[in-house]
Scaffold this motif. Structure first.
Motif, PDB file in Angstrom:
ATOM      1  N   PHE A 177     -11.158   8.961   9.141  1.00  0.00           N
ATOM      2  CA  PHE A 177     -12.552   9.031   8.744  1.00  0.00           C
ATOM      3  C   PHE A 177     -13.469   8.870   9.959  1.00  0.00           C
ATOM      4  CE2 PHE A 177     -16.140   6.161   7.582  1.00  0.00           C
ATOM      5  CZ  PHE A 177     -16.948   7.117   6.995  1.00  0.00           C
ATOM      6  N   SER A 223       0.829  -1.206   0.000  1.00  0.00           N
ATOM      7  CA  SER A 223       0.000   0.000   0.000  1.00  0.00           C
ATOM      8  C   SER A 223       0.865   1.259   0.000  1.00  0.00           C
ATOM      9  CB  SER A 223      -0.927   0.000   1.219  1.00  0.00           C
ATOM     10  OG  SER A 223      -0.166   0.052   2.396  1.00  0.00           O
ATOM     11  N   PHE A 280     -14.101   1.546   2.366  1.00  0.00           N
ATOM     12  CA  PHE A 280     -13.047   1.111   3.289  1.00  0.00           C
ATOM     13  C   PHE A 280     -13.356  -0.288   3.821  1.00  0.00           C
ATOM     14  CE2 PHE A 280     -11.030   5.390   4.774  1.00  0.00           C
ATOM     15  CZ  PHE A 280     -10.658   5.645   3.473  1.00  0.00           C
ATOM     16  N   VAL A 339       0.901  10.227   4.486  1.00  0.00           N
ATOM     17  CA  VAL A 339      -0.288  10.051   3.640  1.00  0.00           C
ATOM     18  C   VAL A 339      -1.446  10.942   4.072  1.00  0.00           C
ATOM     19  CG1 VAL A 339       0.294   7.687   2.983  1.00  0.00           C
ATOM     20  CG2 VAL A 339      -1.183   8.080   4.964  1.00  0.00           C
ATOM     21  N   PHE A 368      -6.193   5.810   7.363  1.00  0.00           N
ATOM     22  CA  PHE A 368      -7.365   6.366   6.664  1.00  0.00           C
ATOM     23  C   PHE A 368      -8.648   6.112   7.442  1.00  0.00           C
ATOM     24  CE2 PHE A 368      -5.307   6.034   2.173  1.00  0.00           C
ATOM     25  CZ  PHE A 368      -4.602   7.197   2.430  1.00  0.00           C
ATOM     26  N   TRP A 369      -8.781   4.873   7.938  1.00  0.00           N
ATOM     27  CA  TRP A 369      -9.973   4.525   8.723  1.00  0.00           C
ATOM     28  C   TRP A 369     -10.154   5.498   9.880  1.00  0.00           C
ATOM     29  CZ3 TRP A 369     -14.364   2.286   8.202  1.00  0.00           C
ATOM     30  CH2 TRP A 369     -14.544   1.080   7.528  1.00  0.00           C
ATOM     31  N   LEU A 410       1.310   3.609  -2.987  1.00  0.00           N
ATOM     32  CA  LEU A 410       0.406   4.703  -3.356  1.00  0.00           C
ATOM     33  C   LEU A 410       1.087   6.050  -3.237  1.00  0.00           C
ATOM     34  CD1 LEU A 410      -1.004   6.536  -0.837  1.00  0.00           C
ATOM     35  CD2 LEU A 410      -2.142   4.383  -0.391  1.00  0.00           C
ATOM     36  N   THR A 411       2.135   6.128  -2.390  1.00  0.00           N
ATOM     37  CA  THR A 411       2.800   7.422  -2.210  1.00  0.00           C
ATOM     38  C   THR A 411       3.556   7.849  -3.461  1.00  0.00           C
ATOM     39  OG1 THR A 411       4.778   6.363  -1.320  1.00  0.00           O
ATOM     40  CG2 THR A 411       3.113   7.071   0.268  1.00  0.00           C
ATOM     41  N   ARG A 428      -9.293   4.995  -1.408  1.00  0.00           N
ATOM     42  CA  ARG A 428      -9.339   6.404  -1.060  1.00  0.00           C
ATOM     43  C   ARG A 428      -9.923   7.230  -2.210  1.00  0.00           C
ATOM     44  NH1 ARG A 428      -4.142  10.051   0.422  1.00  0.00           N
ATOM     45  NH2 ARG A 428      -3.530   9.328  -1.635  1.00  0.00           N
ATOM     46  N   THR A 444      -5.503   0.197  -1.651  1.00  0.00           N
ATOM     47  CA  THR A 444      -5.762   1.277  -0.705  1.00  0.00           C
ATOM     48  C   THR A 444      -5.949   2.605  -1.439  1.00  0.00           C
ATOM     49  OG1 THR A 444      -4.460   0.129   0.969  1.00  0.00           O
ATOM     50  CG2 THR A 444      -4.880   2.447   1.353  1.00  0.00           C
ATOM     51  N   THR A 464     -17.388   6.505   1.930  1.00  0.00           N
ATOM     52  CA  THR A 464     -16.128   6.148   2.583  1.00  0.00           C
ATOM     53  C   THR A 464     -16.242   4.868   3.397  1.00  0.00           C
ATOM     54  OG1 THR A 464     -15.730   8.499   2.736  1.00  0.00           O
ATOM     55  CG2 THR A 464     -14.278   7.068   4.013  1.00  0.00           C
ATOM     56  N   THR A 477     -10.953  -3.453   3.471  1.00  0.00           N
ATOM     57  CA  THR A 477     -10.549  -4.196   4.657  1.00  0.00           C
ATOM     58  C   THR A 477     -10.856  -5.682   4.499  1.00  0.00           C
ATOM     59  OG1 THR A 477     -10.945  -2.256   6.026  1.00  0.00           O
ATOM     60  CG2 THR A 477     -10.864  -4.381   7.152  1.00  0.00           C
ATOM     61  N   TYR A 531      -8.415  -7.291   1.996  1.00  0.00           N
ATOM     62  CA  TYR A 531      -7.109  -7.538   2.622  1.00  0.00           C
ATOM     63  C   TYR A 531      -7.195  -8.724   3.580  1.00  0.00           C
ATOM     64  CZ  TYR A 531      -4.659  -3.365   0.932  1.00  0.00           C
ATOM     65  OH  TYR A 531      -4.027  -2.440   0.149  1.00  0.00           O
ATOM     66  N   ILE A 548      -1.504   2.011   6.400  1.00  0.00           N
ATOM     67  CA  ILE A 548      -2.056   3.195   5.734  1.00  0.00           C
ATOM     68  C   ILE A 548      -3.579   3.154   5.737  1.00  0.00           C
ATOM     69  CG2 ILE A 548      -2.240   4.406   3.524  1.00  0.00           C
ATOM     70  CD1 ILE A 548       0.574   3.758   2.928  1.00  0.00           C
ATOM     71  N   LEU A 549      -4.136   1.971   5.501  1.00  0.00           N
ATOM     72  CA  LEU A 549      -5.592   1.855   5.508  1.00  0.00           C
ATOM     73  C   LEU A 549      -6.135   2.120   6.908  1.00  0.00           C
ATOM     74  CD1 LEU A 549      -8.123   1.256   3.876  1.00  0.00           C
ATOM     75  CD2 LEU A 549      -7.778  -1.180   4.307  1.00  0.00           C
TER      76      LEU A 549
END
Lengths: 242, 242, 229
Positions: free
Chosen positions: C78, B178, B206, C176, C74-75, B181-182, B193, B189, B202, B210, B213, C70-71
């Protein structure tokens, strides 16, 4: 056949072998004994260069073990070795343990190697267990396989490093019997052991070590009859009273 | 929860949002599996070198491991992507900047691969070092060369022993993917987003990410457990011979 | 190769970088303490014979350990504002600020990893110790706090520290969400001044020195332990 002259070895500043000189002739059985930490296991491992040494000379059939030019794998393949903890390879079947070096070192064809392995397993009474893994055998059985594995290379001499000291008492004899048999057939043997019964029955000579030194190197009869040194007398009285 | 947004036409690309999710999964799996190939091969070589008896093999491997595992992956990602093209010879740099296909993807693969190699190396090293010294001695005493001893004696057991920690490393490469992504890789991921920004769903997206994964992690964990059972050595408990 | 390498840009930005480093270190330290505390609770729950405790803990730990950090970040970015609105009943409630959001995310994430270490540590204390404690008449709380955890933590210190070094590296991922930790500070200057090579290499070297010293210290500690045991 095996000759050691003034062999000395240090771990850092600690000297583990001090000027050790002895020999094993063809067909001879030499037992090396002594208290633990006396350097006897280290001494036997210098013979096939598993332990390097810093001074002196060791030759096997005239080939110098310590010389940088010596082909060590070749030299080692001609000397069989049996270890205290058997050191069978746990991921391989019993028969494959015996096949491995025949195929990889001696370049024997697989079926010839297998034939040889089975014959040797039969000889140590374990042919029924050929397809098991070492972990499925008892300690005594594992050590007999280890002897078969060493014999598969048609060695000119055998080294035994405390072959019975990791065994439960009831299994010691089955291993000693195989060794006695070998000795009778005229195998050249160097044996580190505490088994004084075996020494008095089978050995030709006894080497007694203490604190890195060879204190006594005598014919079996002389050693057990009238050991000259006080240290050997002390050692014997302790061992025999057990 | 309302998942109907998945069938809405996506903001760009012509498909629906579900296509974005699937594409994200695809890139996550691609980055992690290619990076794992690098990590496993490079890591295995380094791990073996770290146990080598000679310093000129051991020291470079140690330096590699210390550098790569002590710099955060994110920093390494930026160095591969932004810094490397500037400090390599100009011809190579120009190629990296203008001609390299999918630079984000390949830099992410290289970064994760070479980073994880340092961790794999440590697992391989500890696997090898957990083998009793006697196993090496037994291999050498039979006349195997040191490389042969690694190949037939040490590594087959070492790899079995380290399957569980290797699973952890593989899972960590999968999760670390992940970080790609940067530098702009649209893996799972990143897609989650992005979809959340376009649809404001969202929570739903998400949750989907999750679950995906978690499912992949479960699948990997179970297949590695299957592998562990399949390669289990009968009768082996650990600490060979004892 | 290194022609035009500009050391001055690093020197000029040291105060700013130091601020970032303070953020990184603070986040690491607090998330470590919170993570170990929460991880201990989770571990005790997982080892409990009551399924109502062990199941939720196991589910949480396994879930968090199977998704990327990272996820998780983000979670929480949010969820935290949503939770604040629910808790305060104020639909316009602002969040708790980026630092605390990051702190919660990292604490919750690392707790799952610390939990597994602590669980193994507790299990490594011989069963006889528990029996002996109960035989003396100690209750669960006393046996856990006086007998089990002290021994478990003693054995775990090296691996807890190693995990915390990785946590320190992981804090760079606040990138991020645009926070200015050490890496964030380096990145901002890098882009502002167009000095990516200098700033990223400098960041790498600083991390390398800190993390290497840390793991060297852990190894020394471990060696001392092994002698003591």
């Amino acid at each position: 056949m095996i000759e050691m002259k003034n062999v000395s070895k240090w771990y850092g500043t600690f000297q583990v072998l001090k000027n050790c000189t002895t020999r094993v002739d063809k067909g001879e059985v030499v037992v090396v004994c002594g208290p633990s930490g006396s350097g006897k296991s280290t001494l036997i491992k210098t013979v096939n260069a598993l332990e390097p040494f810093q001074q002196g000379e060791i030759t096997v059939e005239g080939i110098s073990v310590g010389a940088p030019a010596t082909d060590l794998p070749k030299l080692r393949s001609r000397i069989g070795m049996v270890f205290q903890n058997f050191e069978l390879f746990p991921h391989m079947k019993v028969v494959d343990n015996i096949n491995l070096a025949q195929i990889k070192v001696l370049n024997r064809p697989a079926d010839a190697a297998r034939e040889k392995s089975m014959a040797l397993l039969k000889r140590v009474g374990l042919d029924a267990h050929a397809d098991k893994h070492p972990g499925q055998l008892s300690g005594g059985q594992q050590q007999r396989v280890a002897i078969a594995r060493a014999l598969a290379m048609d060695p000119i001499a055998m080294l035994f490093d405390e072959p019975t000291s990791a065994l439960d008492p009831e299994m010691i004899n089955e291993v000693l019997d195989v060794m006695t048999e070998l000795a009778k057939e005229g195998m050249t043997m160097m044996v580190v052991t505490h088994e004084m019964g075996f020494a008095s029955r089978v050995a030709h000579r006894v080497v007694f070590m203490d604190a890195g030194e060879i204190v006594e190197d005598a014919k079996k009869e002389d050693f057990f009859g009238k050991p000259r040194s006080e240290r050997a007398q002390h050692f014997l009285s302790k061992i025999l009273h057990h | 929860m309302d998942f109907s947004f998945l069938s809405l036409p996506a903001f760009s690309g012509g498909g629906i949002y579900l296509d974005w999710v699937i594409s994200g999964i695809k890139w996550t799996l691609l980055v992690s599996s290619l990076a794992w190939i690098i990590a496993f091969t490079v890591g295995s070589v380094l791990g073996v070198l770290r146990t080598a008896p000679v310093a000129w093999l051991r020291v470079p491997a140690t330096i590699y491991v210390e550098i790569f595992r002590n710099v955060p992956v994110l920093v390494q990602m930026f160095i591969w992507y932004f810094v490397a093209p500037e400090i390599v010879p100009q011809v190579a740099g120009d190629w990296l900047k203008t001609k390299m296909p999918m630079p984000e993807f390949w830099n992410a693969v290289l970064c994760l691969g070479f980073y994880t190699a340092s961790r794999v190396a440590e697992q391989v090293r500890s696997g090898i070092q957990s083998m009793p010294k006697g196993q090496t001695n037994a291999g050498l005493a039979m006349g195997l060369t040191l490389p042969q001893t690694y190949r037939y004696v040490l590594l087959p057991m070492a790899y079995r022993i380290v399957i569980p920690p290797m699973t952890t490393e593989f899972l960590s490469i999968f999760k670390n993917s992940s970080i790609a992504l940067t530098i702009g890789v649209l893996e799972l991921t990143a897609q989650a987003r992005q979809i959340s920004e376009y649809t404001f769903r969202t929570f739903e997206i998400f949750t989907i990410a999750t679950i995906v994964y978690a499912l992949i992690t479960l699948t990997i964990t179970f297949s590695m457990r299957w592998l562990e059972n399949k390669t289990r050595v009968p009768g082996y408990i650990g600490g060979a011979g004892k | 190769m290194f022609t035009g390498f500009d050391f001055e840009v690093i020197q000029k930005s040291l105060p700013y970088l130091w601020q970032g480093m303070q953020f990184s270190l603070g986040l690491t330290l607090l998330a470590m303490l919170g993570g170990i505390f929460l991880g201990t609770l989770l571990a005790l729950m997982r080892l409990s014979s009551y399924k109502i405790l062990s199941y939720p803990s196991g589910a949480y730990v396994n879930l968090v350990r199977s998704i990327p950090l990272i996820l998780v970040i983000f979670w929480f970015y949010f969820l935290i504002p949503l939770a604040m609105k629910k808790l305060t009943g104020n639909p316009y409630a602002s969040g708790i600020g980026p630092f605390y959001s990051a702190l919660i995310a990292f604490t919750m994430f690392e707790a799952a990893y610390y939990c597994e270490i602590i669980r193994a540590g507790i299990q490594s204390v011989p069963r006889g110790q528990v029996s002996a404690a109960y035989a003396l008449g100690l209750n669960y709380r006393q046996a856990t706090l006086q007998i089990i955890l002290p021994q478990a933590f003693r054995n775990m210190i090296p691996i807890l520290l190693t995990t915390s070094i990785i946590l320190f590296q992981d804090t760079s991922l606040v990138y991020v969400v645009g926070l200015t930790d050490f890496m964030g500070a380096a990145g901002k200057i890098a882009r502002r001044d167009g000095r990516l090579v200098e700033m990223y290499l400098f960041a790498a070297i600083v991390y390398l020195i800190i993390c290497y010293s840390g793991s060297y210290f852990v190894r020394r500690l471990q060696a001392r332990y092994n002698v003591g045991h």
